[in-house]
Motif scaffolding. Structure first.
Motif, PDB file in Angstrom:
ATOM      1  N   TYR A  90       0.850  -1.187   0.000  1.00  0.00           N
ATOM      2  CA  TYR A  90       0.000   0.000   0.000  1.00  0.00           C
ATOM      3  C   TYR A  90       0.887   1.239   0.000  1.00  0.00           C
ATOM      4  O   TYR A  90       1.879   1.310   0.732  1.00  0.00           O
ATOM      5  CB  TYR A  90      -0.894   0.038   1.241  1.00  0.00           C
ATOM      6  N   SER A  91       0.505   2.219  -0.809  1.00  0.00           N
ATOM      7  CA  SER A  91       1.206   3.503  -0.767  1.00  0.00           C
ATOM      8  C   SER A  91       0.745   4.269   0.470  1.00  0.00           C
ATOM      9  O   SER A  91      -0.248   3.904   1.120  1.00  0.00           O
ATOM     10  CB  SER A  91       0.906   4.307  -2.032  1.00  0.00           C
ATOM     11  N   LEU A  92       1.452   5.330   0.774  1.00  0.00           N
ATOM     12  CA  LEU A  92       1.005   6.216   1.844  1.00  0.00           C
ATOM     13  C   LEU A  92      -0.216   6.989   1.351  1.00  0.00           C
ATOM     14  O   LEU A  92      -0.379   7.189   0.139  1.00  0.00           O
ATOM     15  CB  LEU A  92       2.128   7.185   2.226  1.00  0.00           C
ATOM     16  N   PRO A  93      -1.086   7.424   2.246  1.00  0.00           N
ATOM     17  CA  PRO A  93      -2.235   8.239   1.798  1.00  0.00           C
ATOM     18  C   PRO A  93      -1.752   9.476   1.048  1.00  0.00           C
ATOM     19  O   PRO A  93      -0.798  10.133   1.482  1.00  0.00           O
ATOM     20  CB  PRO A  93      -2.921   8.619   3.123  1.00  0.00           C
ATOM     21  N   ASP A  95      -1.624  13.227  -0.187  1.00  0.00           N
ATOM     22  CA  ASP A  95      -1.917  14.491   0.485  1.00  0.00           C
ATOM     23  C   ASP A  95      -2.304  15.506  -0.584  1.00  0.00           C
ATOM     24  O   ASP A  95      -1.443  16.049  -1.287  1.00  0.00           O
ATOM     25  CB  ASP A  95      -0.678  14.962   1.256  1.00  0.00           C
ATOM     26  N   GLU A 237       3.499   8.398  -2.641  1.00  0.00           N
ATOM     27  CA  GLU A 237       4.693   7.993  -1.911  1.00  0.00           C
ATOM     28  C   GLU A 237       4.541   6.565  -1.398  1.00  0.00           C
ATOM     29  O   GLU A 237       3.449   6.124  -1.039  1.00  0.00           O
ATOM     30  CB  GLU A 237       4.957   8.955  -0.745  1.00  0.00           C
ATOM     31  N   PHE A 238       5.663   5.900  -1.363  1.00  0.00           N
ATOM     32  CA  PHE A 238       5.733   4.506  -0.910  1.00  0.00           C
ATOM     33  C   PHE A 238       6.909   4.399   0.054  1.00  0.00           C
ATOM     34  O   PHE A 238       7.948   5.029  -0.151  1.00  0.00           O
ATOM     35  CB  PHE A 238       5.962   3.600  -2.133  1.00  0.00           C
ATOM     36  N   LEU A 239       6.737   3.621   1.089  1.00  0.00           N
ATOM     37  CA  LEU A 239       7.842   3.445   2.029  1.00  0.00           C
ATOM     38  C   LEU A 239       8.897   2.521   1.429  1.00  0.00           C
ATOM     39  O   LEU A 239       8.585   1.410   0.991  1.00  0.00           O
ATOM     40  CB  LEU A 239       7.325   2.862   3.349  1.00  0.00           C
ATOM     41  N   PRO A 246       9.859   7.475   3.131  1.00  0.00           N
ATOM     42  CA  PRO A 246       8.925   7.665   2.016  1.00  0.00           C
ATOM     43  C   PRO A 246       9.648   8.081   0.744  1.00  0.00           C
ATOM     44  O   PRO A 246      10.539   8.931   0.769  1.00  0.00           O
ATOM     45  CB  PRO A 246       7.991   8.775   2.529  1.00  0.00           C
TER      46      PRO A 246
END
Length: 376
Positions: A90-93, A95, A237-239, A246
């Motif tokens: 999952y990517s970060l939410p 913004d 963004e992805f961790l 990120p």
């Protein structure tokens, strides 16, 4: 005998599929290229990506070409392809406050911080056919008015933040609840808001417009004012799996809508964030005038759908007897794959069931004649 019939059916089906390919390839014009669809049919490509729930312009254009312009069929093709992909995580939410804004308008306020940005839109043009497009020639860019170049992309504060600062709008509260994943779990009702928003985001545009329109016409309680409509690019963004930091892996073009609803019957929210309403609307002195937001976020430039999503989000939040407020009614009927599949299955053979129905009808008719004959 049955085996022969099956063989004949397969041959007919394969021939029908060949006719589809032949019909497209036998055209007298140049064959459509994927880049042409992306650049010149961008609204259709955006709609297919949105309804499929997969952001990929090339694949959406390919699906559109294969479906011969049938948007619902193209969305079906792309969503079926999505189901075959491996899920890496999952990517970060995203913004949206970091959006590179290409268009931004507000119907609530004329003068908003940062100003209104009309961008690329046909909203203010007359709906007249342009016959010059029949024999169109490529014009140099110098023939058009060029937008002023800006070195720094301005940051736009949200219109809704102004209302929150005045205490007119409910403050946002971060949620610790794990979002529902509609691609992994079956919808159950009442559905959490995260599931509702996901389903709305990939809903069929026409169905959502119809249900949102029903609320505006009075078959519902929601008739909002658009606080802000934004269209632009947001970073994804992805961790990083090794560093845990990120990393920006791309950008999405999205349309975001915040719609204001003024509802005197709502007096607040409980600890779970559920809207609390007056037991009766007759005593307005007890009600506090609060504004609430309906929210819409969809892939690409798809403003009609994003606005409809904001209406339906709010309508389902407050509930009620209207069709647009009924979660099960809305979420099941806006899914293009479900609805088109169920409607189009009527084209498939129903020989056995119809023969059974016909036999019953004939028997009922025979019994009715027999009863009449006995009376005589």
């Amino acid at each position: 005998m049955g085996y022969v019939a099956v063989k004949g059916g397969i041959d007919a089906i394969l021939a029908a599929e060949e006719l589809v390919k032949l019909g497209r390839l036998q055209c007298h014009s140049e064959l459509l290229q994927i880049d042409q669809l992306i650049e010149q049919q961008r609204m259709a490509v955006d709609q297919v990506m949105s309804e499929a729930g997969l952001y990929d312009e090339k694949l959406a254009a390919l699906a559109l070409k294969q479906a011969e312009g049938d948007l619902m069929e193209a969305g079906f093709l792309l969503r079926a392809y999505k189901s075959t992909l491996e899920r890496l995580g999952y990517s970060l939410p995203i913004d949206t406050s970091r959006m590179k804004v290409l268009r931004r308008i507000s119907s609530a306020f004329k003068n908003i911080p940062g100003g209104q940005v009309l961008g690329r839109t046909r909203d203010y043009t007359q709906r007249l056919l342009d016959f010059n497009l029949i024999e169109e020639i490529r014009a140099p860019e110098s023939a058009f008015q060029q937008p002023k170049a800006t070195t720094d992309m301005p940051k736009f504060s949200r219109v809704s933040d102004l209302l929150r600062a005045e205490g007119l709008l409910t403050a946002l509260a971060p949620s610790e609840q794990e979002p529902f994943d509609i691609t992994r779990d079956t919808l159950k009702f009442p559905a959490p808001r995260s599931a509702r928003l996901q389903t709305l985001a990939r809903g069929e545009t026409g169905a959502m417009v119809a249900l949102g329109y029903s609320s505006l016409r009075g078959y519902g309680m929601v008739h909002p004012t658009i606080s802000e409509l934004r269209y632009g690019k947001v970073p994804v963004e992805f961790l990083h799996p090794l560093t845990g930091n990120p990393v920006t892996i791309g950008q999405l073009r999205v349309t975001e809508v915040e719609a204001l609803n003024h509802d005197y019957s709502i007096v607040g929210r409980d600890k779970d964030g559920i809207a609390q309403q007056e037991s009766t609307n007759n005593n307005e002195e007890k009600a506090e005038p609060l504004y609430e937001l309906g929210y819409g976020l969809v892939y690409g430039q798809n403003e009609r759908k994003a606005i409809s999503m904001s209406i339906l989000d709010r309508a389902m939040d407050i509930g009620g007897d209207a069709p647009s407020s009924d979660q099960e009614f809305v979420l099941y009927h806006i899914d293009s794959v479900e609805s088109s599949g169920f409607v189009e299955h009527l084209k498939l053979p129903h020989y056995v069931t119809f023969q059974s129905s016909l036999d019953r009808s004939r028997e009922e008719t025979r019994l009715a004649y027999a009863a009449e004959a006995r009376k005589k």
